[in-house]
Design a protein around this motif. Structure first.
Motif, PDB file in Angstrom:
ATOM      1  N   LEU A  19      67.398   0.730  25.702  1.00  0.00           N
ATOM      2  CA  LEU A  19      68.658  -0.072  25.368  1.00  0.00           C
ATOM      3  C   LEU A  19      69.829   0.757  25.410  1.00  0.00           C
ATOM      4  O   LEU A  19      69.865   1.496  24.017  1.00  0.00           O
ATOM      5  N   GLY A  20      70.755   0.903  26.436  1.00  0.00           N
ATOM      6  CA  GLY A  20      71.857   2.037  26.212  1.00  0.00           C
ATOM      7  C   GLY A  20      71.351   3.294  26.186  1.00  0.00           C
ATOM      8  O   GLY A  20      70.145   3.523  26.865  1.00  0.00           O
ATOM      9  N   THR A  21      71.778   4.231  25.737  1.00  0.00           N
ATOM     10  CA  THR A  21      71.462   5.803  25.679  1.00  0.00           C
ATOM     11  C   THR A  21      70.924   6.150  24.526  1.00  0.00           C
ATOM     12  O   THR A  21      70.460   7.321  24.862  1.00  0.00           O
ATOM     13  N   GLN A  22      71.005   5.447  23.467  1.00  0.00           N
ATOM     14  CA  GLN A  22      70.086   6.057  22.156  1.00  0.00           C
ATOM     15  C   GLN A  22      69.356   5.122  21.707  1.00  0.00           C
ATOM     16  O   GLN A  22      68.892   5.209  20.581  1.00  0.00           O
ATOM     17  N   GLU A  23      68.809   3.908  22.262  1.00  0.00           N
ATOM     18  CA  GLU A  23      68.149   2.954  21.396  1.00  0.00           C
ATOM     19  C   GLU A  23      66.981   2.630  22.520  1.00  0.00           C
ATOM     20  O   GLU A  23      67.094   2.268  23.495  1.00  0.00           O
ATOM     21  N   MET A  37      64.356   0.669  17.907  1.00  0.00           N
ATOM     22  CA  MET A  37      64.486   2.047  17.337  1.00  0.00           C
ATOM     23  C   MET A  37      65.711   2.548  17.823  1.00  0.00           C
ATOM     24  O   MET A  37      65.911   2.714  19.117  1.00  0.00           O
ATOM     25  N   HIS A  38      66.597   3.329  17.116  1.00  0.00           N
ATOM     26  CA  HIS A  38      67.447   4.086  17.614  1.00  0.00           C
ATOM     27  C   HIS A  38      67.144   5.614  17.397  1.00  0.00           C
ATOM     28  O   HIS A  38      66.107   6.028  16.841  1.00  0.00           O
ATOM     29  N   GLU A  39      67.757   6.626  18.231  1.00  0.00           N
ATOM     30  CA  GLU A  39      67.389   7.856  18.096  1.00  0.00           C
ATOM     31  C   GLU A  39      67.545   8.524  16.650  1.00  0.00           C
ATOM     32  O   GLU A  39      68.311   8.240  15.914  1.00  0.00           O
ATOM     33  N   LYS A  40      66.424   9.355  16.148  1.00  0.00           N
ATOM     34  CA  LYS A  40      66.316   9.705  14.682  1.00  0.00           C
ATOM     35  C   LYS A  40      65.775   8.620  13.775  1.00  0.00           C
ATOM     36  O   LYS A  40      65.443   8.840  12.627  1.00  0.00           O
ATOM     37  N   GLU A  49      53.918   8.705  10.683  1.00  0.00           N
ATOM     38  CA  GLU A  49      54.923   8.195  10.958  1.00  0.00           C
ATOM     39  C   GLU A  49      55.269   8.654  12.582  1.00  0.00           C
ATOM     40  O   GLU A  49      54.695   9.527  13.098  1.00  0.00           O
ATOM     41  N   ILE A  50      56.275   7.657  13.098  1.00  0.00           N
ATOM     42  CA  ILE A  50      56.624   7.737  14.779  1.00  0.00           C
ATOM     43  C   ILE A  50      58.045   8.061  14.438  1.00  0.00           C
ATOM     44  O   ILE A  50      58.863   7.051  14.072  1.00  0.00           O
ATOM     45  N   LYS A  51      58.654   9.312  14.947  1.00  0.00           N
ATOM     46  CA  LYS A  51      60.072   9.645  15.263  1.00  0.00           C
ATOM     47  C   LYS A  51      60.566   9.263  16.422  1.00  0.00           C
ATOM     48  O   LYS A  51      59.945  10.172  17.393  1.00  0.00           O
ATOM     49  N   VAL A  52      61.684   8.785  16.716  1.00  0.00           N
ATOM     50  CA  VAL A  52      62.322   8.864  17.967  1.00  0.00           C
ATOM     51  C   VAL A  52      63.295  10.072  17.815  1.00  0.00           C
ATOM     52  O   VAL A  52      64.232  10.045  17.282  1.00  0.00           O
ATOM     53  N   MET A  53      62.900  10.945  18.860  1.00  0.00           N
ATOM     54  CA  MET A  53      63.659  12.282  19.057  1.00  0.00           C
ATOM     55  C   MET A  53      64.657  12.105  20.196  1.00  0.00           C
ATOM     56  O   MET A  53      65.819  12.695  19.746  1.00  0.00           O
ATOM     57  N   ASP A  54      64.396  11.531  21.126  1.00  0.00           N
ATOM     58  CA  ASP A  54      65.574  11.455  22.199  1.00  0.00           C
ATOM     59  C   ASP A  54      65.208  10.304  23.253  1.00  0.00           C
ATOM     60  O   ASP A  54      64.002   9.967  23.428  1.00  0.00           O
ATOM     61  N   VAL A  55      66.310   9.742  23.549  1.00  0.00           N
ATOM     62  CA  VAL A  55      66.156   8.485  24.380  1.00  0.00           C
ATOM     63  C   VAL A  55      66.928   8.731  25.561  1.00  0.00           C
ATOM     64  O   VAL A  55      68.111   9.069  25.536  1.00  0.00           O
ATOM     65  N   VAL A  56      66.148   8.732  26.964  1.00  0.00           N
ATOM     66  CA  VAL A  56      66.969   9.116  28.220  1.00  0.00           C
ATOM     67  C   VAL A  56      66.903   7.815  28.993  1.00  0.00           C
ATOM     68  O   VAL A  56      66.097   6.754  28.604  1.00  0.00           O
TER      69      VAL A  56
END
Length: 544
Positions: A436-440, A372-375, A388-395
């Motif tokens: 995975l990266g900065t946003q995934e 999953m990607h941010e948002k 639902e599960i929402k990805v808000m931010d990935v650090v």
């Protein structure tokens, strides 16, 4: 004066008619032993219509051996008294009759034999479980010795199904009609091809006692290839195709226990034991009363980064105030302060920006692994309600998620559990597998309630057939048959025609008769009073 006399006569006729309409007949009796005349408890007495044989009701005798039925019609009935291990007895009965049953216990006999391995050598099989069943209910169990010997004590003159099982072998079943006298019965079990067995025990780390109901999983990657639940002795077993696996043991209110790189070979048994530690006593601090605890996920919420300010917590919205309002480790991010655009945010590349996706998770599986990607949003339905599960931010070290009405921060390799129905078992577990990266990120969502097997009645098993399959590919499974658990012979209740609720059935018949007797008694008392008044009025009329 005639009208004065006529009125109580009419009242008397009405009372007598009502008494007749609510009166009920009673069939009662007692069951005793033919050995010493003592009452026999837990006898199932069934009431049927004598002419049609239609089932009417059932009653279970108590410690006093008594039973009773309330019947509305004066006619012939049929009573049948049964108890496993005792000779049954049938009698006719009329309404308002008292029926005595005298039952005798059946003598015990021995069913014994050997358990062999079905191959050219014909070796004896040790620790095979031989079970005696009556109508699917376990009434006797024994394990074979090193020489293959087993022995069961069961009741004579009864129809049984005998079953021999051993992990890694096909089940062998034999039905015997009306066992009469001691019986010799041998079993031959054939090994399952390309299957290995993992078994062992799960103990409490603090007390050393067995942990019942712990879930033991055999895993490879994200697939579940074996699943078993521990019995009252903490024992489990499961069958899987030979390979190298990881294994976990878990139970509510305990920390997970893991065993990595477990080698399971086909045709062999690998023992893996676990010890589980209970959650320690945790103090949960929420001084600003915003619903988020300072200690974080051990208390069921994401960690509150400022427990003195109720406007600052993981569920807050970031605003321009030089504070980390949402506890994500960033201050005034996403260009909340306006200006020249700052860092440009996620949408700085204009029309080529990322478009959020919605994933619908399949609730037929125990788990889902979703990149999953941010948002991005993952949706699923539980008990008719959509979540639902929402990805808000990935650090770099954690993921901020919005789950239900909460916003949480889950570090990499950690999980967050959700309990929807307030019992001791969690229903959904969300694990952050990697960044995975900065946003995934990759999330593992486990639907724990789907992996718990529903209790099933013990049923008579048919002999398993060889399928001759040569397919060696691993296929994930979600359930595994439970092993036969040794137990002493237990008295079970026969079921005749219809299921019988021992408590409800008995109390219902007693209460009906009690209610009818009270009504009849009250009406008869009123009738006596009116009759006395009529005698007095007749006497006064003729005297004066």
């Amino acid at each position: 004066m005639k009208k004065t006399i006529l009125l109580p006569m009419i009242v008397l006729m009405i009372i007598v008619a009502l008494a007749g309409s609510v009166s009920a007949f009673c069939i009662a009796g007692k069951v005793t032993s033919n050995l010493d005349g003592s009452p026999v408890e837990d006898v199932n007495v069934t009431l049927k219509d004598f002419t049609t044989g239609t089932y009417i009701n059932s009653s279970l005798t108590g410690a006093d051996g008594l039973f009773n039925f309330s019947v509305p019609t004066e006619k012939k009935y049929l009573l049948n008294a049964t108890k496993i291990g005792w000779h049954y007895h049938t009698q006719q009965a009329n309404a308002s009759s008292y029926v005595n049953f005298v039952l005798g216990p059946k003598p015990f006999i021995e069913v014994s034999g050997k358990v062999y391995e079905d191959n050219e050598s014909g070796n004896f099989l040790e620790d095979a479980t031989v079970t005696a069943l009556i109508s699917g209910s376990n009434v006797g169990t024994d394990k074979s010795e090193s020489d293959g010997d087993y022995a069961l004590n069961v009741w004579n003159d009864t129809t049984y199904t005998f079953r021999a099982t051993k992990p890694g072998y096909y089940t062998n079943t034999s039905a015997v009609t009306y066992v009469d006298g001691n019986l010799t019965l041998h079993f031959s079990l054939k090994r399952k091809p390309d299957v290995g067995v993992m078994n062992g025990y799960v103990f409490d780390n603090e007390t050393g006692l067995p942990v019942q109901g712990a879930a033991v999983k055999v895993l490879k990657g994200t697939g579940v290839f074996g699943l078993a639940y521990t019995d009252s002795d903490g024992y489990y077993w499961t069958e899987v195709t030979g390979n190298i696996y990881n294994a976990t043991a878990s139970k509510a209110q305990y920390y997970y226990a893991t065993r990595n790189y477990v080698q399971i070979d086909n045709g062999q048994t690998t023992q893996v034991n676990f010890t589980l530690s209970k959650y320690s006593f945790i103090v949960c601090t929420d001084q600003d009363l915003d619903g988020y605890f300072l200690e974080g996920d051990v208390c069921g919420t994401a960690a509150d980064c400022d427990d003195q300010d109720p406007a600052v917590n993981p569920g807050a919205t970031e605003v321009c105030n030089s504070k980390d309002d949402d506890c994500d480790g960033k201050v005034d991010e996403n260009n909340v302060c306006g200006g020249d655009g700052g860092d440009g945010g996620d949408g700085g590349n204009g029309g080529g920006g990322y478009s959020a996706r919605t994933y619908i998770l399949d609730m037929e599986d125990c788990l889902a692994v979703q990149k999953m990607h941010e948002k991005d949003v993952a949706k699923y339905t539980y008990l008719g309600r959509e979540y639902e599960i929402k990805v808000m931010d990935v650090v770099s070290t954690s993921v901020k998620l919005h789950v239900g009405d909460k916003t949480i921060i889950v570090p990499v390799g950690r999980y967050y559990r959700i309990n929807y129905d307030d019992n001791l078992e969690y229903d959904v577990s969300i694990t952050v597998l990697n960044i995975l990266g900065t946003q995934e990120t990759t999330l593992k969502i486990e639907f724990l309630h789907l992996c718990r097997p529903e209790p099933e009645p013990v049923v008579e098993e048919e002999e398993e057939q060889e399928d001759g399959s040569d397919d060696e590919d691993l296929q994930p499974i979600t359930t595994n048959p439970q092993p036969d658990k040794p137990s002493r012979p237990a008295v079970q209740e026969d079921k005749d025609d219809k299921p019988f609720d021992m408590v409800t059935g008995r109390v219902t018949s007693d209460m009906k008769m009690l209610k009818a007797n009270w009504i009849v008694g009250i009406l008869l008392i009123l009738a006596i009073i009116v009759l006395g008044m009529m005698v007095y009025w007749f006497y006064a009329y003729y005297k004066y």
